[in-house]
Design a protein around this motif. Structure first.
Motif, PDB file in Angstrom:
ATOM      1  N   ILE A  86      42.277  51.181  41.563  1.00  0.00           N
ATOM      2  CA  ILE A  86      42.173  49.715  41.524  1.00  0.00           C
ATOM      3  C   ILE A  86      43.273  49.162  42.433  1.00  0.00           C
ATOM      4  CG2 ILE A  86      42.164  47.658  40.042  1.00  0.00           C
ATOM      5  CD1 ILE A  86      41.657  49.585  37.631  1.00  0.00           C
ATOM      6  N   GLY A  87      42.890  48.468  43.498  1.00  0.00           N
ATOM      7  CA  GLY A  87      43.898  47.949  44.433  1.00  0.00           C
ATOM      8  C   GLY A  87      43.250  47.250  45.613  1.00  0.00           C
ATOM      9  N   GLY A  88      44.052  47.002  46.634  1.00  0.00           N
ATOM     10  CA  GLY A  88      43.543  46.321  47.825  1.00  0.00           C
ATOM     11  C   GLY A  88      43.224  47.312  48.928  1.00  0.00           C
ATOM     12  N   ASP A  89      43.052  46.806  50.155  1.00  0.00           N
ATOM     13  CA  ASP A  89      42.603  47.696  51.234  1.00  0.00           C
ATOM     14  C   ASP A  89      43.631  48.771  51.589  1.00  0.00           C
ATOM     15  OD1 ASP A  89      44.308  45.874  52.389  1.00  0.00           O
ATOM     16  OD2 ASP A  89      43.001  45.376  54.076  1.00  0.00           O
ATOM     17  N   GLY A  90      44.920  48.484  51.411  1.00  0.00           N
ATOM     18  CA  GLY A  90      45.950  49.492  51.667  1.00  0.00           C
ATOM     19  C   GLY A  90      45.787  50.668  50.698  1.00  0.00           C
ATOM     20  N   SER A  91      45.522  50.353  49.458  1.00  0.00           N
ATOM     21  CA  SER A  91      45.321  51.400  48.440  1.00  0.00           C
ATOM     22  C   SER A  91      44.044  52.177  48.733  1.00  0.00           C
ATOM     23  CB  SER A  91      45.212  50.768  47.052  1.00  0.00           C
ATOM     24  OG  SER A  91      46.308  49.927  46.821  1.00  0.00           O
ATOM     25  N   PHE A  92      43.064  51.484  49.292  1.00  0.00           N
ATOM     26  CA  PHE A  92      41.794  52.150  49.610  1.00  0.00           C
ATOM     27  C   PHE A  92      41.947  53.127  50.784  1.00  0.00           C
ATOM     28  CE2 PHE A  92      38.793  48.698  47.686  1.00  0.00           C
ATOM     29  CZ  PHE A  92      39.275  49.022  46.430  1.00  0.00           C
ATOM     30  N   LYS A  93      42.887  52.828  51.669  1.00  0.00           N
ATOM     31  CA  LYS A  93      43.138  53.777  52.774  1.00  0.00           C
ATOM     32  C   LYS A  93      43.621  55.094  52.191  1.00  0.00           C
ATOM     33  CE  LYS A  93      43.979  50.395  56.379  1.00  0.00           C
ATOM     34  NZ  LYS A  93      44.957  49.462  56.919  1.00  0.00           N
ATOM     35  N   GLY A  94      44.499  55.009  51.191  1.00  0.00           N
ATOM     36  CA  GLY A  94      44.981  56.215  50.510  1.00  0.00           C
ATOM     37  C   GLY A  94      43.842  56.916  49.790  1.00  0.00           C
ATOM     38  N   ALA A  95      42.990  56.137  49.149  1.00  0.00           N
ATOM     39  CA  ALA A  95      41.852  56.711  48.403  1.00  0.00           C
ATOM     40  C   ALA A  95      40.924  57.447  49.366  1.00  0.00           C
ATOM     41  CB  ALA A  95      41.108  55.593  47.682  1.00  0.00           C
ATOM     42  N   TRP A  96      40.773  56.874  50.554  1.00  0.00           N
ATOM     43  CA  TRP A  96      39.906  57.491  51.573  1.00  0.00           C
ATOM     44  C   TRP A  96      40.455  58.858  51.995  1.00  0.00           C
ATOM     45  CZ3 TRP A  96      35.224  57.236  53.492  1.00  0.00           C
ATOM     46  CH2 TRP A  96      34.945  57.834  54.731  1.00  0.00           C
ATOM     47  N   GLU A  97      41.780  58.924  52.125  1.00  0.00           N
ATOM     48  CA  GLU A  97      42.394  60.204  52.517  1.00  0.00           C
ATOM     49  C   GLU A  97      42.161  61.268  51.440  1.00  0.00           C
ATOM     50  OE1 GLU A  97      43.491  60.984  55.428  1.00  0.00           O
ATOM     51  OE2 GLU A  97      43.169  58.948  56.151  1.00  0.00           O
TER      52      GLU A  97
ATOM     53  N   VAL B  62      36.392  56.528  43.604  1.00  0.00           N
ATOM     54  CA  VAL B  62      35.722  55.224  43.698  1.00  0.00           C
ATOM     55  C   VAL B  62      36.801  54.143  43.622  1.00  0.00           C
ATOM     56  CG1 VAL B  62      34.163  53.607  42.523  1.00  0.00           C
ATOM     57  CG2 VAL B  62      33.497  55.987  42.769  1.00  0.00           C
ATOM     58  N   GLY B  63      36.691  53.126  44.481  1.00  0.00           N
ATOM     59  CA  GLY B  63      37.670  52.039  44.501  1.00  0.00           C
ATOM     60  C   GLY B  63      37.149  50.783  43.824  1.00  0.00           C
ATOM     61  N   ILE B  64      38.082  50.053  43.197  1.00  0.00           N
ATOM     62  CA  ILE B  64      37.763  48.736  42.614  1.00  0.00           C
ATOM     63  C   ILE B  64      38.698  47.731  43.278  1.00  0.00           C
ATOM     64  CG2 ILE B  64      37.777  47.332  40.519  1.00  0.00           C
ATOM     65  CD1 ILE B  64      37.304  49.814  38.869  1.00  0.00           C
ATOM     66  N   PRO B  65      38.163  46.694  43.946  1.00  0.00           N
ATOM     67  CA  PRO B  65      39.034  45.776  44.685  1.00  0.00           C
ATOM     68  C   PRO B  65      39.820  44.831  43.776  1.00  0.00           C
ATOM     69  CG  PRO B  65      36.744  45.063  44.836  1.00  0.00           C
ATOM     70  CD  PRO B  65      36.741  46.354  44.078  1.00  0.00           C
ATOM     71  N   GLY B  66      41.135  44.950  43.806  1.00  0.00           N
ATOM     72  CA  GLY B  66      42.002  44.070  43.026  1.00  0.00           C
ATOM     73  C   GLY B  66      43.159  43.609  43.878  1.00  0.00           C
ATOM     74  N   THR B  67      43.149  42.354  44.275  1.00  0.00           N
ATOM     75  CA  THR B  67      44.260  41.746  45.024  1.00  0.00           C
ATOM     76  C   THR B  67      44.057  40.237  45.027  1.00  0.00           C
ATOM     77  OG1 THR B  67      45.137  41.305  47.255  1.00  0.00           O
ATOM     78  CG2 THR B  67      42.993  42.328  47.177  1.00  0.00           C
ATOM     79  N   ILE B  68      45.158  39.494  44.934  1.00  0.00           N
ATOM     80  CA  ILE B  68      45.009  38.034  44.927  1.00  0.00           C
ATOM     81  C   ILE B  68      44.622  37.509  46.302  1.00  0.00           C
ATOM     82  CG2 ILE B  68      46.644  37.741  43.016  1.00  0.00           C
ATOM     83  CD1 ILE B  68      48.565  36.533  45.229  1.00  0.00           C
ATOM     84  N   ASP B  69      44.746  38.328  47.339  1.00  0.00           N
ATOM     85  CA  ASP B  69      44.472  37.862  48.708  1.00  0.00           C
ATOM     86  C   ASP B  69      42.975  37.717  49.016  1.00  0.00           C
ATOM     87  OD1 ASP B  69      47.168  37.856  49.068  1.00  0.00           O
ATOM     88  OD2 ASP B  69      47.234  39.468  50.544  1.00  0.00           O
ATOM     89  N   ASN B  70      42.141  38.398  48.264  1.00  0.00           N
ATOM     90  CA  ASN B  70      40.677  38.387  48.465  1.00  0.00           C
ATOM     91  C   ASN B  70      40.246  38.928  49.831  1.00  0.00           C
ATOM     92  OD1 ASN B  70      38.077  37.946  47.460  1.00  0.00           O
ATOM     93  ND2 ASN B  70      37.899  35.984  48.525  1.00  0.00           N
ATOM     94  N   ASP B  71      41.090  39.731  50.460  1.00  0.00           N
ATOM     95  CA  ASP B  71      40.810  40.140  51.840  1.00  0.00           C
ATOM     96  C   ASP B  71      40.154  41.524  51.928  1.00  0.00           C
ATOM     97  OD1 ASP B  71      43.040  41.426  50.898  1.00  0.00           O
ATOM     98  OD2 ASP B  71      44.208  41.248  52.726  1.00  0.00           O
ATOM     99  N   VAL B  72      39.262  41.829  51.009  1.00  0.00           N
ATOM    100  CA  VAL B  72      38.591  43.133  51.042  1.00  0.00           C
ATOM    101  C   VAL B  72      37.121  42.930  51.400  1.00  0.00           C
ATOM    102  CG1 VAL B  72      37.998  45.191  49.707  1.00  0.00           C
ATOM    103  CG2 VAL B  72      40.184  44.062  49.316  1.00  0.00           C
ATOM    104  N   VAL B  73      36.699  43.552  52.481  1.00  0.00           N
ATOM    105  CA  VAL B  73      35.292  43.466  52.897  1.00  0.00           C
ATOM    106  C   VAL B  73      34.461  44.303  51.917  1.00  0.00           C
ATOM    107  CG1 VAL B  73      33.657  44.009  54.762  1.00  0.00           C
ATOM    108  CG2 VAL B  73      35.973  43.262  55.322  1.00  0.00           C
TER     109      VAL B  73
END
Ligand code: F6P
Length: 319
Positions: free
Chosen positions: A100-111, A120-131
């Motif tokens: 659970i995190g933003g796109d930076g955390s998803f980069k790690g998840a991808w690795e 599996v990622g769940i988008p969580g960030t106040i910035d709302n900047d996840v495509v």
């Protein structure tokens, strides 16, 4: 799949606890064992796992922050860190991971995914900047927190006929700033996605004073410019004396709104279902209110656009 783990990573966001609860309870409902990972990827590398049962996630649905705690880990970005994480997952016999995190955390998840870990990622960030999702968990709450503050500032701005600059969070994206501006009736918004022209802003302020407006509100996204810098530029170019407020970390806290609580519950549950269905290297999101899975990689490869209708609305309605 027999045993999964869940972690929160990056900046915390209201609703993360509701997502953790949904992951844990859906997994147990589906006869899986679940472990919480403490402090994000730091805990994954160190094997900080904690078995979670349904009662362990009781009473957290409305709580801000994350009971699992979170971190921004530099160590995890190294090959050594990734291998340490994989090895501690293997030792604990964990077959799948929910991040659970933003796109930076998803980069790690991808690795991790690239090295064979089912993630599996769940988008969580106040910035709302996840495509890949219309809204991220925490964004709606942060928007409402910022709005409450701006409404209070508007009261005092109007009593004193003052010009206020309010800086909101948003490192690379202007979703919070733009939506706060629309909802608070601000005169101007500055976002990283749009070119800024100080001459144009001074002109707008001049016109609005001429038309009888005594006070004005400018919302700036931190990623575009600091409020302090904006104050200096307004002084230098137009001779305006503005008051500055930086909302800061208050936007990251607090009990999640109903929107965020429901979103987090839906996404948490859906993430576990996708993992069980065999989806790998994906993130879950909602698009036009429906549940959607998309490749983790697309969450940071593109840039989620601001709604141009809202951008125009700020200009149109602030005359
Ligand atoms: O990513 C969310 C966010 O709150 C940004 O808006 C902000 O710039 C950043 O996190 C702050 O990060 P940190 O908690 O590491 O200071």
């Amino acid at each position: 799949m027999r045993r999964i783990a869940v972690l929160t990573s990056g900046g915390d966001a209201p609703g993360m606890n509701a997502a953790i609860r949904a992951v844990v309870r859906t997994a147990i409902y589906r006869k899986l064992e679940v472990y919480g990972v403490l402090q994000g990827y730091e805990g994954l590398m160190d094997g900080a796992f904690q078995r979670l049962e349904p009662r362990d996630v009781g009473g957290i649905i409305h709580r801000g922050g994350t009971v699992l705690r979170t971190a921004r880990s530099e160590r995890f970005k190294t090959e050594e860190g990734l291998l340490a994480a994989i090895s501690s997952m293997e030792k604990a016999e964990i077959d799948g991971l929910v991040v659970i995190g933003g796109d930076g955390s998803f980069k790690g998840a991808w690795e991790l995914h690239r090295r064979g870990v089912p993630v599996v990622g769940i988008p969580g960030t106040i910035d709302n900047d996840v495509v890949g999702t219309d809204e991220t968990i925490g964004y709606d709450t942060a928007l409402n927190t910022a709005l409450e503050a701006v409404k209070k500032l508007r009261d005092t701005a109007s009593s004193h006929d003052r010009l206020f600059i309010v800086e909101v969070m948003g490192r690379e994206a202007g979703f919070l700033a733009l939506n706060v501006a629309v909802a608070s009736g601000a005169e101007f918004v500055v976002v990283p996605e749009r070119k800024f022209d100080i001459g144009f802003l001074c002109d707008r302020l001049h016109q609005s004073r001429k038309s009888g407006k005594q006070h004005s509100l400018i919302i700036v996204a931190e990623g575009a410019m600091s409020a302090v810098e904006m104050k200096a530029r307004l002084q230098d170019t137009g001779g305006y004396d503005a008051k500055v407020t930086v909302l800061g970390y208050i936007q990251r806290g607090g009990s999640p709104t109903s929107f965020d609580t429901i979103l987090a519950s839906r996404l948490g549950s859906f993430a576990v279902e996708r993992l069980l269905e065999g989806d790998r290297g994906i993130m879950v999101g909602t698009v036009c209110h429906g549940m959607k899975a998309s490749p983790l990689k697309s969450s940071w490869e593109g840039r989620k656009p601001l709604n141009p209708e809202l951008v125009e609305l700020v200009d149109k309605l602030s005359i």
